[in-house]
Design an enzyme around this catalytic site. Structure first.
Site, PDB file in Angstrom:
ATOM      1  N   ASP A 306       3.113 -13.157  35.398  1.00 19.22           N
ATOM      2  CA  ASP A 306       2.150 -12.711  34.399  1.00 19.22           C
ATOM      3  C   ASP A 306       0.751 -13.049  34.897  1.00 19.22           C
ATOM      4  O   ASP A 306       0.603 -13.578  35.998  1.00 19.22           O
ATOM      5  CB  ASP A 306       2.420 -13.339  33.025  1.00 19.22           C
ATOM      6  CG  ASP A 306       2.263 -14.855  33.032  1.00 19.22           C
ATOM      7  OD1 ASP A 306       1.908 -15.427  34.088  1.00 19.22           O
ATOM      8  OD2 ASP A 306       2.480 -15.485  31.985  1.00 19.22           O
ATOM      9  N   ASP A 308      -2.923 -14.889  33.668  1.00 17.13           N
ATOM     10  CA  ASP A 308      -3.530 -15.761  32.666  1.00 17.13           C
ATOM     11  C   ASP A 308      -5.047 -15.807  32.826  1.00 17.13           C
ATOM     12  O   ASP A 308      -5.558 -15.859  33.954  1.00 17.13           O
ATOM     13  CB  ASP A 308      -2.981 -17.189  32.791  1.00 17.13           C
ATOM     14  CG  ASP A 308      -1.473 -17.249  32.656  1.00 17.13           C
ATOM     15  OD1 ASP A 308      -0.927 -16.443  31.883  1.00 17.13           O
ATOM     16  OD2 ASP A 308      -0.848 -18.091  33.330  1.00 17.13           O
ATOM     17  N   ASP A 396      -1.807 -13.468  29.264  1.00 14.35           N
ATOM     18  CA  ASP A 396      -2.092 -14.546  28.318  1.00 14.35           C
ATOM     19  C   ASP A 396      -3.583 -14.858  28.346  1.00 14.35           C
ATOM     20  O   ASP A 396      -4.175 -14.981  29.423  1.00 14.35           O
ATOM     21  CB  ASP A 396      -1.314 -15.819  28.674  1.00 14.35           C
ATOM     22  CG  ASP A 396       0.193 -15.656  28.506  1.00 14.35           C
ATOM     23  OD1 ASP A 396       0.602 -14.721  27.789  1.00 14.35           O
ATOM     24  OD2 ASP A 396       0.940 -16.450  29.101  1.00 14.35           O
TER      25      ASP A 396
END
Length: 461
Positions: A306, A308, A396
């Site tokens: 992912d 961030d 995120d």
């Protein structure tokens, strides 16, 4: 097909036909790996025939394996790739057949004679050793035995940092955090090419199932354990079970599983950085945006799971409405596929916390963002045959106050093991408490930030 999980009938790689050798692998593990490969669009043959292009085996003893293969009376054997499990693992991670490299091949010395004495030390890399230790760490994490889990993760972390190859156990003399259990596993791999304990773990049905379930966004070990105890063994079981009620995050995890289970490239991370930066500037021009996690310059990973970001403003209190503004902007652009927003619960009065918490108290949001291929330099890191022109990526965002920015940046940069050891060093060696919120000297006072200088007072880290 349900929940966006590819079905067995969907063959995406017509030129690749796999055969998984059951010898040393075991029937249950072979069945699990077959199901996994077919779910990702690979064609897996149940019988070794001339149509097979890639033979995958966990029996890396080349002499015995090739003797067995020759006994199958397959005419096309010389044209087949005979590969170790590392090629299969790499391909599953990428979601497509990776290029066959020398390190993947199971070769023989001479004319199917015995293995050369130096063969294994030459072929076993630090990655092989680290992967084995990580398997055991994950297994103990599922079993909720944190001490052993941490011991294997520390050992793996130490090996990853080495600038030299490990050819025998003597090469690790004097290194910290290598316990007797870790050394025993490493020695077995260095001597024979495999570890019985690791192979047993990989073939264990419970481990396989928990690993499969926890690969879904929103499914943690406790939920995976609950599903396993309920007799569920596959995604199809979960999606068909009448008593299972998926929350929004889990529904999105299944819906976009093919995308968000595939690695994110550095180019895709940069493209997402541009998208988030545009959204941030539309909310407030004076915002501070930083890429964290594995893609941060100091870690330099080429791929991650992912992306961030930390985002804040120099004006105290203004950061509280920053994330909601970014979310609204992404919605207007049609880029937001999923969003969970957690408001800030940060309270300076409650610091310091004498017990470390996995998540900090800053405002944060967990997103799935639609990334168009035209935004990515060199194109998307997509699955072969995917003609959509976009993919879903996990993002995120965390928004601390500016005077907490340095601590949040340090905490969200990682890795997890580095952060754990840094907190341990602060506590044991410096008599301090460190977390994502602050650094506290137990013998003096709570350290504060000077907003104008971005340095700690009364002393620096």
């Amino acid at each position: 097909r349900a929940g966006g999980v590819p079905g067995r009938e969907e063959v995406r790689f017509q030129g690749v036909r796999l055969y998984l050798v059951e010898r040393k692998m075991g029937r249950s593990r072979r069945s699990f790996l077959t199901q996994l490969a077919r779910s990702k669009g690979f064609m897996v043959e149940d019988v070794l025939s001339d149509a097979v292009t890639h033979v995958v085996s966990e029996d890396c003893q080349a002499s015995s394996l090739w003797t067995w293969l020759r006994g199958r009376d397959v005419k096309n054997l010389p044209a087949m790739h005979v590969l170790g499990i590392s090629w299969f693992t790499d391909s599953m991670k990428e979601g497509k057949p990776v290029a066959v490299e020398t390190r993947h091949l199971i070769e023989v010395c001479g004319n199917l004679g015995d293995l050369c004495p130096a063969w294994w030390p030459e072929r076993i890399s630090l990655t092989h050793l680290c992967d084995a230790l990580e398997v055991l760490a994950e297994s103990y994490e599922f079993k909720e035995i944190p001490g052993r889990c941490l011991a294997f993760r520390r050992a793996s972390s130490v090996l990853k940092s080495l600038p030299w190859a490990v050819r025998c156990l003597r090469d690790t003399e004097g290194l910290p955090c290598l316990g007797e259990h870790s050394k025993a596993v490493m020695e077995e791999i260095l001597q024979s090419g495999h570890s019985f304990e690791v192979e047993k773990t990989l073939s264990d049905e419970k481990y396989q199932t928990l690993k499969l379930f926890t690969s879904v966004f929103g499914v943690g070990p406790k939920t995976a354990e609950k599903w396993y105890r309920g007799g569920l063994r596959s995604f199809s079981d979960v999606l068909a079970a009448p008593g299972i009620h998926l929350n929004r995050m889990q529904q999105s995890g299944f819906l976009h599983y093919g995308d968000i289970s595939r690695a994110v490239s550095k180019a895709e991370a940069r493209a997402l950085g541009n998208i988030i930066d545009e959204a941030v500037r539309a909310v407030t021009p004076d915002a501070v945006l930083a890429l964290t996690g594995g893609f941060r310059r100091y870690r330099g990973k080429e791929f991650g799971h992912d992306v961030d970001f930390i985002v804040t403003t120099r004006e105290p209190g203004k950061e509280e409405k920053l994330l909601t503004g970014i979310i609204e902007r992404l919605k207007q652009q049609g880029l937001l596929l999923y969003c969970e927003y957690n408001a800030s619960t940060f309270d300076m009065v409650k610091l310091p916390s004498h017990q470390f918490e996995a998540m900090d108290h800053f405002a944060k949001c967990f997103l799935i963002v639609r990334l168009e291929g035209g935004r990515v330099e060199g194109g998307l890191h997509g699955a072969e045959g995917d003609g959509r022109g976009w993919r879903a990526v996990r993002v995120d965002l965390v928004s601390p106050p500016m005077d907490r920015y340095a601590f949040a940046l340090l905490g969200w940069t990682g890795s997890r093991q580095f952060e754990r050891d840094l907190r341990r060093f602060a506590r044991a060696e410096r008599r301090m408490l460190l977390d994502n919120h602050t650094l506290y000297d137990k013998t003096k006072v709570l350290f504060q930030m000077r907003p104008s200088s971005n340095v700690l007072s009364p002393c620096t880290l």
